[in-house]
Design an enzyme around this catalytic site. Structure first.
Site, short mmCIF file in Angstrom:
data_model
loop_
_atom_site.label_atom_id
_atom_site.label_comp_id
_atom_site.label_asym_id
_atom_site.label_seq_id
_atom_site.Cartn_x
_atom_site.Cartn_y
_atom_site.Cartn_z
N ASP A 9 0.87 -1.17 0.00
CA ASP A 9 0.00 0.00 0.00
C ASP A 9 0.91 1.23 0.00
O ASP A 9 1.73 1.39 0.90
CB ASP A 9 -0.85 -0.05 1.27
CG ASP A 9 -1.77 1.15 1.42
OD1 ASP A 9 -1.64 2.13 0.65
OD2 ASP A 9 -2.62 1.11 2.32
N ASN A 23 -6.22 12.92 -10.94
CA ASN A 23 -6.83 13.38 -12.19
C ASN A 23 -6.59 14.89 -12.28
O ASN A 23 -6.13 15.50 -11.30
CB ASN A 23 -8.32 13.01 -12.25
CG ASN A 23 -9.10 13.58 -11.08
OD1 ASN A 23 -9.20 14.80 -10.93
ND2 ASN A 23 -9.61 12.71 -10.23
N GLY A 31 -9.44 4.73 -6.20
CA GLY A 31 -8.14 4.06 -6.37
C GLY A 31 -7.08 4.60 -5.44
O GLY A 31 -7.33 4.90 -4.27
N VAL A 32 -5.89 4.72 -5.96
CA VAL A 32 -4.76 5.15 -5.15
C VAL A 32 -4.94 6.61 -4.70
O VAL A 32 -4.54 6.98 -3.59
CB VAL A 32 -3.44 4.88 -5.91
CG1 VAL A 32 -3.21 5.80 -7.05
CG2 VAL A 32 -2.25 4.89 -4.97
N ASP A 33 -5.58 7.40 -5.51
CA ASP A 33 -5.87 8.80 -5.18
C ASP A 33 -6.74 8.87 -3.90
O ASP A 33 -6.42 9.61 -2.95
CB ASP A 33 -6.60 9.43 -6.38
CG ASP A 33 -6.67 10.95 -6.34
OD1 ASP A 33 -6.04 11.56 -5.46
OD2 ASP A 33 -7.37 11.52 -7.21
N GLY A 123 -4.99 1.46 -13.59
CA GLY A 123 -6.27 1.10 -12.99
C GLY A 123 -7.41 1.63 -13.83
O GLY A 123 -7.62 1.20 -14.97
N VAL A 124 -8.14 2.59 -13.26
CA VAL A 124 -9.31 3.18 -13.93
C VAL A 124 -8.95 3.73 -15.32
O VAL A 124 -9.79 3.70 -16.23
CB VAL A 124 -9.89 4.31 -13.04
CG1 VAL A 124 -10.96 5.09 -13.76
CG2 VAL A 124 -10.45 3.72 -11.76
N TYR A 125 -7.73 4.20 -15.49
CA TYR A 125 -7.36 4.82 -16.77
C TYR A 125 -7.00 3.80 -17.86
O TYR A 125 -6.69 4.18 -18.99
CB TYR A 125 -6.26 5.85 -16.58
CG TYR A 125 -6.76 7.19 -16.06
CD1 TYR A 125 -8.11 7.41 -15.81
CD2 TYR A 125 -5.88 8.25 -15.83
CE1 TYR A 125 -8.58 8.63 -15.33
CE2 TYR A 125 -6.35 9.49 -15.36
CZ TYR A 125 -7.69 9.67 -15.11
OH TYR A 125 -8.14 10.89 -14.65
#
Ligand code: AR6
Length: 170
Positions: A9, A23, A31-33, A123-125
């Site tokens: 982590d 972003n 996510g990590v953000d 991830g999301v991107y």
């Protein structure tokens, strides 16, 4: 420069700076953000809002990086970068490479000697993890900075494998 990849982590890493896969709004996300904002505390969002009000009224461009304090994190700084979003047609590897090199430049400018990176855009991107690993390792290896240690912190065994494969390449 020592490069390593670990499973873990990023919010618990004992390094000078951790990189956030943010972003352009810098106002948080999942996510990590989300994990970094939750662990750093509300002061981090306040610092990001201040950056938006002053230096970055239009947000942080893709491939760029900017630093804030780390607040409640073990790391002294958070370096926010914005990866290219494949789902929006951002498929240029140079943009992803820039996230890593610009983050290292910012860390170097702060006098950091150790930096932890997540798998930005992995991830999301929507970027494939082996591609993220190849671009990240190549970018970091090519950078000439005073940084002594770069740690890639991966969230799954598969992503750890992808990074280890790249690091094992001579
Ligand atoms: N430590 C290390 N890695 C993590 C952690 C963690 N605590 N949590 C997730 N990951 P993502 P992106 C991994 O989606 O693709 C956000 O909403 C995760 O498993 O966080 O650049 C932002 O606000 C994946 O392998 O970042 C943006 O809107 C990797 O970190 C958008 O997502 C990156 O996944 C950015 O998308």
């Amino acid at each position: 420069m020592k490069l390593e990849a670990v499973l873990g982590d990023i919010t618990t890493q004992d390094v000078d700076a951790v990189v956030n896969a943010a972003n352009s709004s810098l106002l948080g996300g999942g996510g990590v953000d989300g994990a970094i904002h939750a662990a750093a505390g509300p002061e981090l969002l306040a610092a990001c809002r201040e950056l938006r009000r002053t230096a970055l009224p239009d947000g942080l461009p893709v491939g760029e990086a900017v630093a804030t304090p780390g607040f409640r994190l073990p790391a002294r700084w958070v370096i926010h970068t914005v990866g290219p979003n494949r789902h929006r047609g951002q498929t240029d590897p140079a943009l992803l490479s820039s996230c890593f090199t610009r983050s290292l430049d910012v860390a170097d400018g702060l006098g950091a000697s150790s930096v932890a990176f997540p798998a930005v855009s992995g991830g999301v991107y929507g970027w494939a993890m082996d591609e993220v690993a190849r671009i990240a390792v190549e970018a970091v290896r090519g950078g000439v900075t005073g940084i002594e240690r770069v740690r890639f912190v991966l969230f799954s065994p598969d992503s750890l494998d992808a990074f280890r494969t790249e690091l094992d390449r001579a």
